[in-house]
Every structure is written in C-alpha cells, then in structure tokens.
Write a protein that holds these residues in place. Structure first.
Motif, mmCIF file in Angstrom:
data_model
loop_
_atom_site.group_PDB
_atom_site.id
_atom_site.type_symbol
_atom_site.label_atom_id
_atom_site.label_comp_id
_atom_site.label_asym_id
_atom_site.label_seq_id
_atom_site.Cartn_x
_atom_site.Cartn_y
_atom_site.Cartn_z
ATOM 1 N N VAL A 1 0.844 -1.192 0.000
ATOM 2 C CA VAL A 1 0.000 0.000 0.000
ATOM 3 C C VAL A 1 0.879 1.242 0.000
ATOM 4 C CG1 VAL A 1 -1.739 1.308 1.292
ATOM 5 C CG2 VAL A 1 -1.819 -1.192 1.286
ATOM 6 N N CYS A 2 0.593 2.160 -0.918
ATOM 7 C CA CYS A 2 1.243 3.467 -0.931
ATOM 8 C C CYS A 2 0.332 4.425 -0.172
ATOM 9 C CB CYS A 2 1.445 3.955 -2.365
ATOM 10 S SG CYS A 2 2.062 5.646 -2.427
ATOM 11 N N ASP A 3 0.811 4.893 0.963
ATOM 12 C CA ASP A 3 0.031 5.760 1.844
ATOM 13 C C ASP A 3 0.583 7.189 1.778
ATOM 14 O OD1 ASP A 3 -1.380 6.923 3.931
ATOM 15 O OD2 ASP A 3 -0.236 5.938 5.497
ATOM 16 N N ASN A 4 0.307 7.865 0.663
ATOM 17 C CA ASN A 4 0.695 9.265 0.477
ATOM 18 C C ASN A 4 -0.549 10.068 0.122
ATOM 19 O OD1 ASN A 4 3.415 8.753 0.956
ATOM 20 N ND2 ASN A 4 3.931 8.588 -1.207
ATOM 21 N N THR A 5 -0.420 11.402 0.099
ATOM 22 C CA THR A 5 -1.580 12.231 -0.229
ATOM 23 C C THR A 5 -1.994 12.050 -1.693
ATOM 24 O OG1 THR A 5 -0.161 14.142 -0.685
ATOM 25 C CG2 THR A 5 -1.127 13.964 1.537
ATOM 26 N N ASN A 6 -1.035 11.966 -2.599
ATOM 27 C CA ASN A 6 -1.321 11.724 -4.023
ATOM 28 C C ASN A 6 -2.418 12.638 -4.562
ATOM 29 O OD1 ASN A 6 0.600 9.564 -4.354
ATOM 30 N ND2 ASN A 6 -0.787 8.302 -3.143
ATOM 31 N N MET A 7 -2.272 13.927 -4.336
ATOM 32 C CA MET A 7 -3.290 14.889 -4.762
ATOM 33 C C MET A 7 -3.354 15.065 -6.272
ATOM 34 S SD MET A 7 -5.128 16.337 -2.270
ATOM 35 C CE MET A 7 -5.399 14.639 -1.853
ATOM 36 N N GLN A 8 -2.250 14.768 -6.966
ATOM 37 C CA GLN A 8 -2.231 14.938 -8.415
ATOM 38 C C GLN A 8 -1.787 13.639 -9.092
ATOM 39 O OE1 GLN A 8 0.271 18.491 -8.650
ATOM 40 N NE2 GLN A 8 -1.585 19.657 -9.095
ATOM 41 N N GLN A 9 -2.196 13.502 -10.326
ATOM 42 C CA GLN A 9 -1.931 12.280 -11.082
ATOM 43 C C GLN A 9 -0.449 11.915 -11.097
ATOM 44 O OE1 GLN A 9 -3.785 11.946 -14.985
ATOM 45 N NE2 GLN A 9 -1.919 11.023 -15.789
ATOM 46 N N TRP A 10 0.410 12.891 -11.333
ATOM 47 C CA TRP A 10 1.845 12.608 -11.445
ATOM 48 C C TRP A 10 2.395 11.967 -10.172
ATOM 49 C CZ3 TRP A 10 5.467 14.583 -8.160
ATOM 50 C CH2 TRP A 10 5.122 15.713 -7.421
ATOM 51 N N GLU A 11 1.776 12.244 -9.028
ATOM 52 C CA GLU A 11 2.253 11.681 -7.767
ATOM 53 C C GLU A 11 2.008 10.171 -7.693
ATOM 54 O OE1 GLU A 11 1.652 14.578 -4.256
ATOM 55 O OE2 GLU A 11 0.067 15.075 -5.699
ATOM 56 N N LEU A 12 1.007 9.697 -8.399
ATOM 57 C CA LEU A 12 0.674 8.272 -8.419
ATOM 58 C C LEU A 12 1.348 7.504 -9.549
ATOM 59 C CD1 LEU A 12 -3.174 8.630 -7.959
ATOM 60 C CD2 LEU A 12 -1.734 7.252 -6.488
ATOM 61 N N GLU A 13 1.734 8.190 -10.584
ATOM 62 C CA GLU A 13 2.165 7.526 -11.815
ATOM 63 C C GLU A 13 3.289 6.517 -11.621
ATOM 64 O OE1 GLU A 13 2.848 10.856 -14.425
ATOM 65 O OE2 GLU A 13 0.790 10.767 -15.192
ATOM 66 N N SER A 14 4.316 6.865 -10.869
ATOM 67 C CA SER A 14 5.446 5.934 -10.726
ATOM 68 C C SER A 14 5.037 4.673 -9.965
ATOM 69 C CB SER A 14 6.638 6.608 -10.044
ATOM 70 O OG SER A 14 6.313 6.970 -8.722
ATOM 71 N N TYR A 15 4.174 4.822 -8.963
ATOM 72 C CA TYR A 15 3.709 3.662 -8.198
ATOM 73 C C TYR A 15 2.869 2.735 -9.085
ATOM 74 C CZ TYR A 15 5.236 6.293 -4.118
ATOM 75 O OH TYR A 15 5.984 6.986 -3.204
ATOM 76 N N ILE A 16 1.980 3.332 -9.843
ATOM 77 C CA ILE A 16 1.110 2.536 -10.714
ATOM 78 C C ILE A 16 1.918 1.871 -11.823
ATOM 79 C CG2 ILE A 16 -0.731 2.750 -12.443
ATOM 80 C CD1 ILE A 16 -2.211 4.505 -10.412
ATOM 81 N N GLU A 17 2.881 2.585 -12.370
ATOM 82 C CA GLU A 17 3.719 2.009 -13.423
ATOM 83 C C GLU A 17 4.470 0.770 -12.914
ATOM 84 O OE1 GLU A 17 7.670 3.271 -15.948
ATOM 85 O OE2 GLU A 17 6.218 4.837 -15.463
ATOM 86 N N VAL A 18 5.059 0.867 -11.733
ATOM 87 C CA VAL A 18 5.794 -0.267 -11.147
ATOM 88 C C VAL A 18 4.854 -1.458 -10.936
ATOM 89 C CG1 VAL A 18 6.877 -1.072 -8.998
ATOM 90 C CG2 VAL A 18 7.641 1.048 -10.057
ATOM 91 N N ALA A 19 3.691 -1.199 -10.361
ATOM 92 C CA ALA A 19 2.737 -2.277 -10.086
ATOM 93 C C ALA A 19 2.233 -2.913 -11.382
ATOM 94 C CB ALA A 19 1.578 -1.748 -9.251
ATOM 95 N N ARG A 20 1.964 -2.099 -12.385
ATOM 96 C CA ARG A 20 1.499 -2.637 -13.675
ATOM 97 C C ARG A 20 2.573 -3.480 -14.345
ATOM 98 N NH1 ARG A 20 -2.300 0.891 -17.327
ATOM 99 N NH2 ARG A 20 -2.002 -1.030 -18.407
ATOM 100 N N GLU A 21 3.817 -3.020 -14.286
ATOM 101 C CA GLU A 21 4.916 -3.773 -14.902
ATOM 102 C C GLU A 21 5.064 -5.155 -14.285
ATOM 103 O OE1 GLU A 21 8.339 -1.257 -14.443
ATOM 104 O OE2 GLU A 21 7.763 0.033 -16.123
ATOM 105 N N GLN A 22 4.729 -5.269 -13.009
ATOM 106 C CA GLN A 22 4.846 -6.551 -12.308
ATOM 107 C C GLN A 22 3.542 -7.358 -12.363
ATOM 108 O OE1 GLN A 22 7.634 -7.926 -10.901
ATOM 109 N NE2 GLN A 22 8.779 -6.217 -11.751
ATOM 110 N N GLY A 23 2.533 -6.848 -13.058
ATOM 111 C CA GLY A 23 1.276 -7.570 -13.219
ATOM 112 C C GLY A 23 0.409 -7.597 -11.972
ATOM 113 N N CYS A 24 0.561 -6.595 -11.112
ATOM 114 C CA CYS A 24 -0.203 -6.546 -9.854
ATOM 115 C C CYS A 24 -1.631 -6.073 -10.085
ATOM 116 C CB CYS A 24 0.462 -5.579 -8.879
ATOM 117 S SG CYS A 24 2.109 -6.074 -8.370
ATOM 118 N N GLU A 25 -2.517 -6.521 -9.231
ATOM 119 C CA GLU A 25 -3.870 -5.970 -9.186
ATOM 120 C C GLU A 25 -3.771 -4.641 -8.451
ATOM 121 O OE1 GLU A 25 -8.253 -7.030 -7.321
ATOM 122 O OE2 GLU A 25 -6.708 -8.581 -7.412
#
Length: 160
Positions: A73-97
């Motif tokens: 779990v990434c527990d940050n404020t993530n107020m803007q899309q760019w703040e989430l992008e790197s986390y989502i990219e890593v998870a997608r690359e590894q095939g995570c839900e």
C-alpha cells in the motif's frame, strides 16, 4: 491511498492491511513518505528532504512489489496524477492488481477543516486548504488503465 493529511489514509491502510493479510504474516507492505521524516520516533517534517524521501519511498515500494509481497500500500496524499504515476507504473509492470482508494472529499470545505484539526503532523488550515486546491480528479485516467477508484468518506473496515 489518496487523500488530505488527516483524512484517515494511514488508519484505513493499516485496517485494510489487518483485514487482508494473516495475523502471523511477516509482511508489512505499507509505504509512506511520512515514515522517512521520523527521527527517534518524532515526526520532523523538513521540506528540503521531501524529494529525497519520496524517492526512497518509491524505491521501497518497487522493492516490495518485485519481491511479490501479497499486499503493498502506498500511503501518500497523491493529490495529483503525477504523484501516483510511478507507483502505478511499477505495479502494472509486475502484473499486480491495483486499487486506488480515496479517503474523504478533498474539495469539501468541511472535510478540509476536519483534516486540518485532526492531522497528526500539525499541518495548519492554510496548508491543508492549499493542498486541497491542488487536488486533481483522476477518474478518467484510471478508467483508461482499467484501475478501480474507490471513494470512502470514512473507514468502515472494508474496501469493497
């Protein structure tokens, strides 16, 4: 996780983790940039360390994902899309839900005041209101990635 400081993100993340991962699990995949601001158990926010601390948190998140932890779990404020992008990219690359949980409505003035009053880091009203003004809806972006967004006004113990 996504929401203002004081919205209940950390509480929700811990509760979700407790409901999802067995009690005897050694895995505690909660990644928060705030963790890097603690010195001897005391939260000491230093804006000059923010970028480096975010980088460390992203690295830890990527390591846990690569190690195939059952829940990260990434527990940050993530107020803007760019703040989430790197986390989502890593998870997608590894095939995570992936599931994005938004706690509270950052655009609601009452919610902003509640967050300012109860956040555990002493963030004042003005800063909370400023953070809320930077809130960027991400519904359509997540939709294009087929990532569900769950909105919670408060934590009730279940994400579904």
């Amino acid at each position: 996780m996504r929401g203002l400081p004081g919205s209940g993100k950390s509480y929700a993340a811990r509760k979700f983790y407790q409901h999802t991962v067995p009690d005897d699990s050694e895995y505690v995949g909660l990644c928060s940039t705030d963790d890097y601001f603690y010195q001897d158990g005391i939260y000491c926010f230093d804006p000059t360390r923010l970028e480096d601390n975010h980088r460390q948190n992203q690295q830890r998140f990527a390591e846990l994902i690569a190690q195939q932890w059952p829940l990260v779990v990434c527990d940050n404020t993530n107020m803007q899309q760019w703040e989430l992008e790197s986390y989502i990219e890593v998870a997608r690359e590894q095939g995570c839900e992936i599931l994005v949980v938004e706690v509270g409505d950052p655009q609601d003035m009452h919610h902003q005041k509640v967050c300012a009053d109860r956040n555990r880091h002493g963030i004042n009203d003005r800063t909370i209101f400023e953070m809320a003004s930077n809130y960027e809806p991400i519904d359509s972006w997540l939709s294009t990635l087929n990532i569900p967004l769950v909105r919670r006004e408060s934590w009730s113990g279940s994400i579904t």
